[in-house]
Design an enzyme around this catalytic site. Structure first.
Site, PDB file in Angstrom:
ATOM      1  N   LYS A  28       4.342  -0.017   2.791  1.00  0.00           N
ATOM      2  CA  LYS A  28       3.827   1.546   3.278  1.00  0.00           C
ATOM      3  C   LYS A  28       4.602   1.406   5.113  1.00  0.00           C
ATOM      4  CE  LYS A  28       0.386   4.570   3.160  1.00  0.00           C
ATOM      5  NZ  LYS A  28      -0.835   4.609   2.663  1.00  0.00           N
ATOM      6  N   SER A  46      -1.516   9.281   0.343  1.00  0.00           N
ATOM      7  CA  SER A  46       0.375   9.101   1.651  1.00  0.00           C
ATOM      8  C   SER A  46       0.877   8.021   0.578  1.00  0.00           C
ATOM      9  CB  SER A  46      -1.029   8.873   3.118  1.00  0.00           C
ATOM     10  OG  SER A  46      -1.476   7.874   3.033  1.00  0.00           O
ATOM     11  N   SER A  73      -4.608   7.947  -1.366  1.00  0.00           N
ATOM     12  CA  SER A  73      -3.570   7.727  -1.530  1.00  0.00           C
ATOM     13  C   SER A  73      -2.398   6.379  -2.115  1.00  0.00           C
ATOM     14  CB  SER A  73      -3.637   7.518  -0.659  1.00  0.00           C
ATOM     15  OG  SER A  73      -3.887   8.055   1.170  1.00  0.00           O
TER      16      SER A  73
END
Length: 574
Positions: free
Chosen positions: A199, A271, A295
């Site tokens: 990420k 996210s 997330s």
């Protein structure tokens, strides 16, 4: 009493949009003109904080406001990098409570690996533990597996908008080095030669680290984050950095909207949007995500991945973007539940750079018997949930677990969001004060720019009292989980996702099956008039007492195997 039922991502976003007191602040603070504070100013502002003062009290306040305002201005002017954590650190461990000591060990195997298949797609979608077994037997090399993924990234990553940076040449060099080490008899561990995606709020020295946000799109990592360094030391091969909703919220990033591989018309939620999308699409063996409030869970639910949010503090966050110091967590996203144990076993542990991290061993024995485990469940949550949630409980029952009724207290859980919003606004204060928040693509009411401005109207008193409520929720959750091995239920039901993020308890989300859905918005509502229906994944969740991720993985793996939905691939991506 049974707590208020929260059944969807939309409910959580609604709490985020309205959970803290106050109204929208406006404009770039850099351009504001500081006006004198008068009694009339105070009278107008009292409604923001639900207080009421007399004329005499306002006059007295005015006489002391100048010094108070000067202190605030001096504080704003002082530089505070994102890496500077508050002096007070959150610890999920309650005083006087003991937690099971664990060795750092994995026991047993999740299943029989079988022979390495010939088709590239079959290899790409295989579990990590199978890929590792094939490498150990010489049936597959890291270079071969890396090329399979790089080819798939070249074909599919663009349409899914799930990568921000692709590190193809670096990956090839790392894979060749891992193969050479294996040939020389040096194997670093089960992730040796396994390609993964990271990420893009987790830094790697020399690589772009954009945080998914326009103001930071040129940012480059100066040091490698501890989690990424541990994966490198374990022999994992970095394929690239995945897209992230700007500043770790949603699926909208500076150059696109990350897509759900099972329905590319919709976003992958957020996210850890790119991590879940890339993993579900078979563009990497596994990925790393982060969670502050859903997330990891939310994009895993939408994309059908297995996501493990570890106990708070278990994985050091040094080198990762800070959004909310007392809530942020780093965890694995995989296609199969068992793989999460292999990844967590590598990234687990404290680091001096993260004052809220600590060392606690992690063990997971796949050969252990599940019969007799005490599994909490809430009949109301399941009744109001999905049929697939009920099937997941039935699968658990078939394993010999003992179902135990479970509920949490009725408490004002939404008030906890005051703490999240205040910390996030502090972490990115400069964006609000400079007006650079206007550069973020997502500008809706629930997006960060409006939330950061509104957080200016959170009082210090309310912030402290929200923290006191958090302590109450921690004690309650520890008490309700006492004597249980795990809890099962819908991902967003009963405030469990919200509450356990604040208490620091671990959560595992796993694919339970598929259901027909129209193209959805971030909050889960039908986009437009709904239109065509798509067969998309549906996930259910397991929670456990602190540091009992091993139980979550063992039980989740067994449930996943009974339900038989994990191997299904997104259409058109073979």
């Amino acid at each position: 009493m049974t707590s208020h039922i929260v059944t969807s991502r939309r409910s959580v976003l609604g709490l985020m949009a309205g959970g803290a007191a106050g109204l929208t602040g406006g404009g770039a603070a850099a351009a504001r003109v500081q006006e004198a504070i008068t009694a009339e100013t105070l009278a107008c502002s009292e409604s923001l904080f639900a207080v009421s003062y007399t004329d005499e009290e306002r006059a007295q306040l005015v006489r002391t406001m100048e010094d108070w305002s000067a202190r605030a201005e001096a504080l704003r002017a002082h530089h505070r990098p994102n890496t500077l954590a508050p002096a007070l650190s959150f610890d999920p461990r309650l005083p006087g409570r003991s937690y099971r000591t664990q060795a750092n060990a994995l026991g047993g195997v999740p299943g029989e690996a079988g022979r390495c298949p010939r088709a590239a797609a079959d290899i790409a979608f295989a579990p990590v533990w199978q890929q590792a077994a094939w490498m150990a037997r010489g049936e597959l090399s890291s270079a071969e597996l890396t090329e399979i993924y790089l080819d798939r990234i070249a074909r599919y990553a663009g349409q899914l908008e799930c990568f921000i940076t692709i590190t193809a040449e670096r990956a090839r060099r790392e894979a060749a080095a891992r193969d050479a080490e294996r040939a020389a008899g040096r194997v670093r561990g089960p992730l040796h030669g396994i390609p993964y995606a990271l990420k893009d709020i987790v830094d790697v020295a020399g690589l772009p680290a954009t945080w998914g946000a326009t103001p930071y799109r040129e940012r480059v990592g100066e040091e490698t984050a501890v989690a990424a360094a541990r994966l490198e030391e374990a022999g994992a091969v970095l394929l690239g950095k995945t897209s992230v909703g700007a500043l770790a919220y949603g699926d909208i990033w500076f150059d696109g909207v990350c897509r759900n591989p099972f329905n590319p018309n919709e976003g992958s939620s957020g996210s850890s949007a790119g991590s879940a999308s890339a993993t579900a699409a078979g563009l990497c063996s596994f990925s790393i995500g982060t969670e502050t409030l859903g997330s990891i869970v939310s994009p895993s639910h939408r994309c059908g991945t297995a996501g493990l949010r570890p106990s708070f503090g278990r994985v050091a966050r040094t080198g990762a973007m800070a959004l909310c110091w007392s809530l942020d967590k780093i965890g694995p996203i995989t296609r199969h539940v068992a793989d999460t144990a292999y990844v967590l076993g590598v990234i687990n542990g404290a680091d001096a750079g993260d004052p809220a991290s600590f060392d606690h061993g992690f063990d997971c024995d796949f050969s252990g018997d599940l019969a007799g485990l005490r599994l909490g469940y809430n009949p109301q949550w399941l009744e109001q949930g999905h049929e697939l949630d009920r099937q997941a409980l039935d699968a658990a029952r078939s394993l010999g677990v003992e179902p135990v009724p479970f509920e949490i207290e009725e408490l004002p859980y939404a008030a906890l969001l005051i703490q999240l919003e205040a910390e996030a606004a502090a972490a990115f204060e400069e964006l609000s004060l400079s007006g650079a928040d206007a550069q973020l693509r997502w500008q809706d009411d629930e997006a960060w720019p409006n939330t950061f401005r509104r957080a200016r109207f959170i009082s210090g008193i309310d912030l402290v009292n929200a923290d006191r409520l958090r302590r109450q929720v921690m004690s309650m959750m520890h008490e309700r989980m006492d004597g249980l091995d795990a809890v099962i239920g819908p991902n967003f039901a009963g405030n469990m996702l919200l509450a356990t993020n604040f208490t620091g308890h671990p959560q595992l989300v796993l694919r339970a099956g598929f259901h027909q859905q129209p193209t959805r918005t971030l909050s889960g509502e039908a986009a437009g008039d709904g239109g065509d229906l798509f067969d998309v994944p549906y996930a259910t969740s397991l929670w456990a007492p602190l540091f009992e991720e091993g139980t979550l993985v063992r039980l989740g793996h067994a449930i996943e195997s009974r339900l038989g939905a994990a191997a299904r691939r997104p259409p058109g991506l073979d």
